[in-house]
Design an enzyme around this catalytic site. Structure first.
Site, PDB file in Angstrom:
ATOM      1  N   GLY A   1       0.359  -2.750   2.069  1.00 34.60           N
ATOM      2  CA  GLY A   1       0.867  -3.114   3.375  1.00 34.60           C
ATOM      3  C   GLY A   1       2.417  -3.056   3.466  1.00 34.60           C
ATOM      4  O   GLY A   1       2.833  -3.458   4.515  1.00 34.60           O
ATOM      5  N   LYS A  53     -14.181   0.764  -5.372  1.00 30.11           N
ATOM      6  CA  LYS A  53     -12.486   0.454  -5.587  1.00 30.11           C
ATOM      7  C   LYS A  53     -12.486  -0.911  -6.205  1.00 30.11           C
ATOM      8  O   LYS A  53     -12.524  -2.011  -5.557  1.00 30.11           O
ATOM      9  CB  LYS A  53     -11.816   0.714  -4.396  1.00 30.11           C
ATOM     10  CG  LYS A  53     -10.392   0.333  -4.319  1.00 30.11           C
ATOM     11  CD  LYS A  53      -9.733   0.325  -2.924  1.00 30.11           C
ATOM     12  CE  LYS A  53      -8.474  -0.166  -3.181  1.00 30.11           C
ATOM     13  NZ  LYS A  53      -7.595   0.025  -2.020  1.00 30.11           N
ATOM     14  N   ALA A  55      -1.953   2.631  -1.810  1.00 29.20           N
ATOM     15  CA  ALA A  55      -1.068   1.232  -0.980  1.00 29.20           C
ATOM     16  C   ALA A  55       0.375   1.494  -1.231  1.00 29.20           C
ATOM     17  O   ALA A  55       0.914   2.091  -2.065  1.00 29.20           O
ATOM     18  CB  ALA A  55      -1.665  -0.089  -2.281  1.00 29.20           C
ATOM     19  N   GLY A  56       1.010   0.819  -0.170  1.00 33.21           N
ATOM     20  CA  GLY A  56       2.460   0.965  -0.043  1.00 33.21           C
ATOM     21  C   GLY A  56       2.934   1.899   0.720  1.00 33.21           C
ATOM     22  O   GLY A  56       4.133   1.734   0.908  1.00 33.21           O
ATOM     23  N   ASN A  59      -3.990   2.823   4.592  1.00 32.05           N
ATOM     24  CA  ASN A  59      -4.518   2.088   5.582  1.00 32.05           C
ATOM     25  C   ASN A  59      -3.514   1.609   6.731  1.00 32.05           C
ATOM     26  O   ASN A  59      -3.459   2.301   7.889  1.00 32.05           O
ATOM     27  CB  ASN A  59      -5.257   1.016   4.977  1.00 32.05           C
ATOM     28  CG  ASN A  59      -6.303   0.151   6.141  1.00 32.05           C
ATOM     29  OD1 ASN A  59      -6.182   0.249   7.022  1.00 32.05           O
ATOM     30  ND2 ASN A  59      -7.218  -0.637   5.647  1.00 32.05           N
ATOM     31  N   THR A  60      -2.779   0.557   6.296  1.00 28.26           N
ATOM     32  CA  THR A  60      -1.916  -0.099   7.200  1.00 28.26           C
ATOM     33  C   THR A  60      -0.780   0.904   7.782  1.00 28.26           C
ATOM     34  O   THR A  60      -0.480   0.834   9.022  1.00 28.26           O
ATOM     35  CB  THR A  60      -1.187  -1.103   6.272  1.00 28.26           C
ATOM     36  OG1 THR A  60      -1.948  -1.837   5.850  1.00 28.26           O
ATOM     37  CG2 THR A  60      -0.424  -1.947   7.435  1.00 28.26           C
TER      38      THR A  60
END
Lengths: 260, 65
Positions: free
Chosen positions: A159, A98, A186-187, A208-209
């Site tokens: 995040g 990645k 992401a986001g 993830n977050t």
């Protein structure tokens, strides 16, 4: 299908920021993800044997038998990203990378110029590159030209939990690259964001977050898995286009008349 | 001689990268290495001689997004 690898789950899950290794493992299990992202960080000498140490983390991931997608997170230059990719290939024994080349520290916005350059170098060296990019069509085109066979545009800054900042741009990217696997990376904050990405016809999402920092990461992992499945099913069922005016759903024909 | 390991200054006897890793406590650990910004594959460590002022990076698997 990423570089010839067929996966049944459309969720790729990050492994950072969980409250404990136990919750990380449980979240991964209920998410159904078959790919988890990992990174490389400086390893301390003999004094490091704590739970956060690289060695124990790696034994946890290995015990799950997951496919790993190493990242070049935090790299700000082509050279750094390429060296990190080399170290990751040896460490994790995979050609997958990645690729992140970051320009701006506030938004973690990719340096798309460095990204294309690094992608070119790594593809040449036999890597299978998953570039973390913006939804910019011209950049995506350059990445495909460089040999990337997956594109990972951001939904919003890493995040930030904002969801899909530019639905129009993501739609255009999907329309422009019907045959390249596209992953929103992401986001994302809540499962409806992931469902929205899947409804646009995206092949998968990487998060993830949103899971790791939820009050209950395990329940949130499960919620995302359901949303992704629902969104994908909705996409294949061909959703309606929005319209400006009402269209009565109940038949008008045959309605009883009570007028004067 | 003086080298830098993950940014920290360390004093070691002149050695190869493989020997230095052992002396610094990394023996047996799963790590990847770079020397002055360039990747050094594990099999090449024994033939990689360190010099004064070298910058060594030693990394391990870690959580990531």
């Amino acid at each position: 299908m990423f570089y010839g690898v067929e996966l049944s789950s459309r969720l790729l899950l990050g492994t950072a920021r969980y409250p404990s290794p136990k919750l990380l493992v449980e979240a991964i299990k209920v998410s159904g993800a078959e790919v988890v992202t990992v990174s490389l960080r400086r390893e301390a000498g003999p004094e490091s044997s704590g739970a956060r140490g690289g060695q124990s983390f790696w034994s946890i991931i290995r015990s799950l038998g997951m496919r790993v997608l190493p990242n070049t997170a935090g790299c700000h230059s082509v050279k750094e990203a390429v060296t990190t990719a080399h170290m990751a290939r040896e460490m994790f024994d995979t050609p997958w990378i990645k690729l992140e080349v970051i320009r701006d520290d506030e938004t973690l916005q990719p340096d798309v110029f460095g990204l294309v350059e690094a992608a070119r170098v790594l593809v040449e060296e036999g890597f299978e590159v998953f570039p973390y990019t913006t939804e910019d069509l011209a950049v995506a085109d350059r990445l495909v030209e460089a040999g990337c066979r997956v594109l990972m545009p951001w939904g919003a800054p890493i995040g930030s939990a904002r969801g899909l900042n530019n639905v129009y741009g993501l739609k255009a990217l999907r329309a422009h690259f019907p045959d390249i696997p596209l992953v929103v990376d992401a986001g994302l904050g809540v499962p409806s964001h992931a469902a929205a990405a899947m409804e646009l016809g995206y092949d998968a999402v990487l998060l993830n977050t949103a899971v790791a920092e939820a009050g209950d990461p395990v329940a949130m992992a499960s919620a995302f898995a359901l949303a992704i499945e629902a969104g994908r099913m909705a996409f294949t069922a061909k959703p309606l286009e929005p319209r400006d005016m009402a269209v009565p759903s109940t038949p008008v024909l045959g309605k009883a008349a009570f007028g004067d | 001689m003086r080298i830098y390991v993950n940014g920290d200054q360390r004093e070691i006897e002149p050695a190869t990268l493989a020997l230095a890793l052992g002396a610094l406590g990394y023996g047996g650990k799963k790590v990847a290495t770079a020397l002055n910004g360039r990747f050094v594959p594990a099999p090449a460590r024994a033939a990689t001689q360190l010099s004064d002022g070298d910058k060594v990076e030693v990394v391990a698997p870690m959580q990531g997004g």
